[in-house]
Design a protein around this motif. Sequence first.
Motif, PDB file in Angstrom:
ATOM      1  N   GLN A   1      -1.875   2.121  18.200  1.00 24.33           N
ATOM      2  CA  GLN A   1      -2.144   3.267  17.342  1.00 24.33           C
ATOM      3  C   GLN A   1      -3.436   3.972  17.737  1.00 24.33           C
ATOM      4  O   GLN A   1      -3.786   4.986  17.155  1.00 24.33           O
ATOM      5  N   LEU A   2      -4.167   3.422  18.717  1.00 19.73           N
ATOM      6  CA  LEU A   2      -5.440   4.042  19.105  1.00 19.73           C
ATOM      7  C   LEU A   2      -5.158   5.368  19.796  1.00 19.73           C
ATOM      8  O   LEU A   2      -4.236   5.476  20.590  1.00 19.73           O
ATOM      9  N   PHE A   3      -5.954   6.385  19.493  1.00 20.64           N
ATOM     10  CA  PHE A   3      -5.649   7.682  20.102  1.00 20.64           C
ATOM     11  C   PHE A   3      -6.879   8.496  20.442  1.00 20.64           C
ATOM     12  O   PHE A   3      -6.802   9.432  21.214  1.00 20.64           O
TER      13      PHE A   3
ATOM     14  N   ASP B   1     -12.478   6.584  17.039  1.00 20.69           N
ATOM     15  CA  ASP B   1     -11.248   5.966  16.552  1.00 20.69           C
ATOM     16  C   ASP B   1     -11.512   5.130  15.310  1.00 20.69           C
ATOM     17  O   ASP B   1     -10.759   5.177  14.341  1.00 20.69           O
TER      18      ASP B   1
ATOM     19  N   ASN C   1       0.830  -1.211   0.000  1.00 21.26           N
ATOM     20  CA  ASN C   1       0.000   0.000   0.000  1.00 21.26           C
ATOM     21  C   ASN C   1       0.862   1.258   0.000  1.00 21.26           C
ATOM     22  O   ASN C   1       0.464   2.286   0.509  1.00 21.26           O
TER      23      ASN C   1
ATOM     24  N   ARG D   1      -4.319   4.544   7.562  1.00 24.13           N
ATOM     25  CA  ARG D   1      -5.731   4.900   7.719  1.00 24.13           C
ATOM     26  C   ARG D   1      -6.005   6.267   7.092  1.00 24.13           C
ATOM     27  O   ARG D   1      -7.003   6.916   7.392  1.00 24.13           O
TER      28      ARG D   1
ATOM     29  N   LYS E   1      -4.149   3.556  -0.438  1.00 23.23           N
ATOM     30  CA  LYS E   1      -4.377   3.278   0.982  1.00 23.23           C
ATOM     31  C   LYS E   1      -5.847   2.962   1.257  1.00 23.23           C
ATOM     32  O   LYS E   1      -6.171   2.291   2.228  1.00 23.23           O
ATOM     33  N   TRP E   2      -6.750   3.453   0.393  1.00 22.21           N
ATOM     34  CA  TRP E   2      -8.164   3.106   0.568  1.00 22.21           C
ATOM     35  C   TRP E   2      -8.441   1.697   0.033  1.00 22.21           C
ATOM     36  O   TRP E   2      -9.374   1.051   0.449  1.00 22.21           O
TER      37      TRP E   2
ATOM     38  N   VAL F   1      -0.554  11.180  20.867  1.00 23.55           N
ATOM     39  CA  VAL F   1      -1.252  10.459  21.934  1.00 23.55           C
ATOM     40  C   VAL F   1      -0.700   9.033  22.093  1.00 23.55           C
ATOM     41  O   VAL F   1      -0.257   8.661  23.183  1.00 23.55           O
TER      42      VAL F   1
ATOM     43  N   PHE G   1     -11.910   7.251  12.254  1.00 25.42           N
ATOM     44  CA  PHE G   1     -10.776   8.079  11.812  1.00 25.42           C
ATOM     45  C   PHE G   1     -10.472   7.893  10.328  1.00 25.42           C
ATOM     46  O   PHE G   1     -10.326   8.876   9.588  1.00 25.42           O
ATOM     47  N   GLY G   2     -10.414   6.642   9.875  1.00 25.34           N
ATOM     48  CA  GLY G   2     -10.114   6.372   8.467  1.00 25.34           C
ATOM     49  C   GLY G   2     -11.175   6.916   7.540  1.00 25.34           C
ATOM     50  O   GLY G   2     -10.885   7.715   6.640  1.00 25.34           O
TER      51      GLY G   2
ATOM     52  N   LEU H   1       3.403   2.344   1.534  1.00 23.78           N
ATOM     53  CA  LEU H   1       4.045   2.953   2.692  1.00 23.78           C
ATOM     54  C   LEU H   1       5.542   2.965   2.485  1.00 23.78           C
ATOM     55  O   LEU H   1       6.237   3.876   2.908  1.00 23.78           O
TER      56      LEU H   1
ATOM     57  N   LEU I   1      -4.051  -1.863   5.732  1.00 20.90           N
ATOM     58  CA  LEU I   1      -2.959  -2.570   6.396  1.00 20.90           C
ATOM     59  C   LEU I   1      -3.112  -2.461   7.906  1.00 20.90           C
ATOM     60  O   LEU I   1      -3.184  -1.365   8.453  1.00 20.90           O
TER      61      LEU I   1
ATOM     62  N   ASN J   1     -11.054  10.555   7.184  1.00 18.93           N
ATOM     63  CA  ASN J   1      -9.979  11.002   6.291  1.00 18.93           C
ATOM     64  C   ASN J   1     -10.357  10.848   4.819  1.00 18.93           C
ATOM     65  O   ASN J   1      -9.809  11.524   3.963  1.00 18.93           O
TER      66      ASN J   1
ATOM     67  N   LEU K   1     -12.450   1.195   6.260  1.00 22.19           N
ATOM     68  CA  LEU K   1     -12.073   1.783   4.966  1.00 22.19           C
ATOM     69  C   LEU K   1     -12.701   1.005   3.814  1.00 22.19           C
ATOM     70  O   LEU K   1     -12.625   1.433   2.672  1.00 22.19           O
TER      71      LEU K   1
END
Lengths: 286, 265
Positions: free
Chosen positions: A96-98, A105, A55, B182, A83-84, B203, A108-109, A57, A88, A112, A161
């Motif tokens: 990665q949760l924030f 959360d 993807n 994401r 990425k859509w 975070v 989030f995708g 990266l 991954l 975006n 996604l």
Amino acid sequence: MAEIKVEGLRHVYSAGTPFEKVAIEDVSLTIPQGQLVGVIGHTGSGKSTFIQHLNALLQPTEGKVFVGGQDINASKYTRRDVKWQVGLVFQYPEYQLFEETVYRDIAFGPRNMKLSDEEIDQRVREAAKFAQVDEELFERSPLELSGGQKRRIAIAGVIALRPGVLILDEPTAGLDPAGCRQILDNICSYHRESGSTVIIVSHNMDDTARIAERIIAFDHGRVAMDGTPEQVFSEPEKLIAMGLDVPRATSLAMALKKAGIELEGSIYTHGQLLNAVLRAKEARVC
Amino acid sequence: MLKDITLGQFFPGNTIVHRLDPRTKLILVVVYIIALFQAKGWISYGAVTLATVLCMILSHIRPKNIFKGLKPMLFIIALTALLNLFYTEGREIIPGWHMTWEGLERSVQMILRIVLLITGTFLLTYTTSPIALTDGLEMLLGPLKKIKVPVHEMTLMMSMALRFIPTLIEETDKIMSAQKARGADFETGKLMDRAKALLPILVPLFVSAFRRADELAVAMESRCYHGGEGRTRMKTLRFAAHDWIALILGALFLAGMFVMKRYGI
């Protein structure tokens, strides 16, 4: 359609410094839409580097990656759009949760992707269902939940996604057996119901043998074996030489063979082992 | 990417400079800085430059890496040069303008001084591993323990901080990749948007940094760590012959610089 095609892929880390390292070399393969692929290989064999190329990266040092016929490194835009299409899930994705709440959360995708609120809501609920995230958890903080729950939330965040290809790097690492089974079941049912391609990187041969249709083994940055589980696990010695485990059923069959009891066929699941043993027993009685 | 930043970066090697005791190198860097500030005329600047280039050759450090480290300092260097150029009294280059020949000379010397200063300290961090560096520092500052300065704790904190910089960078890289997967976008948008885009990185990064700190404390305690009192080392630092030679050379160099200053060259 999201067929993945990789041609002559090569990747070198830290090129031109004393820390230079060739991670993958000369990898060419095609993964058709809808396949469930298991990627195996010991630590440092290049499997994680490989999936990050799918993807965009990571950009290849040499070679090309096509998703649905499009060269994903053609421009900035194709690198973003892929990425859509290719979702991954990293190793230990719970880190990665924030967001403040589970719902936000997972959203989030899709947010975006600049989707409408209704579309986002629909996707969050759908992804949560696939990953078995209870809707009661939606307003809780993801940081206060258990490890297994966090991981399912992180996976839901990628499923939201609606990718044509879902890649998971060690999705069961560090979970208890019940948590492992649940996550694998979720992945299998997602694969069945959505028709997406699913690629699972794993150390656990039993799980890989049970669910994958095709297995790709990496060794020293190259594809060492590529085929159906029957083909790959019919050469257990080769896997052991690469520093990998074999499924427990296969190692038991090997032990029986050593003890003079020859079993027929390629054996890599418990059911196959049981049937082969029963057949061998009947053959002796007669 | 992030991994490329040279922050106290260490290039492993096996040259004579790499093998020197970290204490020797620390002392020599101090000597070097004092010597550098004694330079007045062109001959003495030439001597320091020569010594620096010699050390660079001995340590096999490529000039490219030094220049990479100098880049962030360009602004300060340029500003110093400009100020010196315009604020030194003397003969004007172009009548009516506040630029003087003396100013030109001084600004060139200033540039040289800053570049040499940075290069000298870079040579230390490029050739000495952070752990060796803090070990050396702890031993050099050892006498301060007598007046209750917590030298051991300070150097321990320093080496832990240095130890975890690469780990945190790697972690940041990983989290950035995960959020990029994401669809997070860190490169475009207005300043406010970009600041907000950092939240998905910061975070998780803080959460994991605290977790790590906790785990490290438990790991240290379970191995009976209880401060510096009576601790021995796995690698004891010992002065070898080349350390004494290097120190003597350093002393001679410093003496030479004082003499040159005396004669104003």
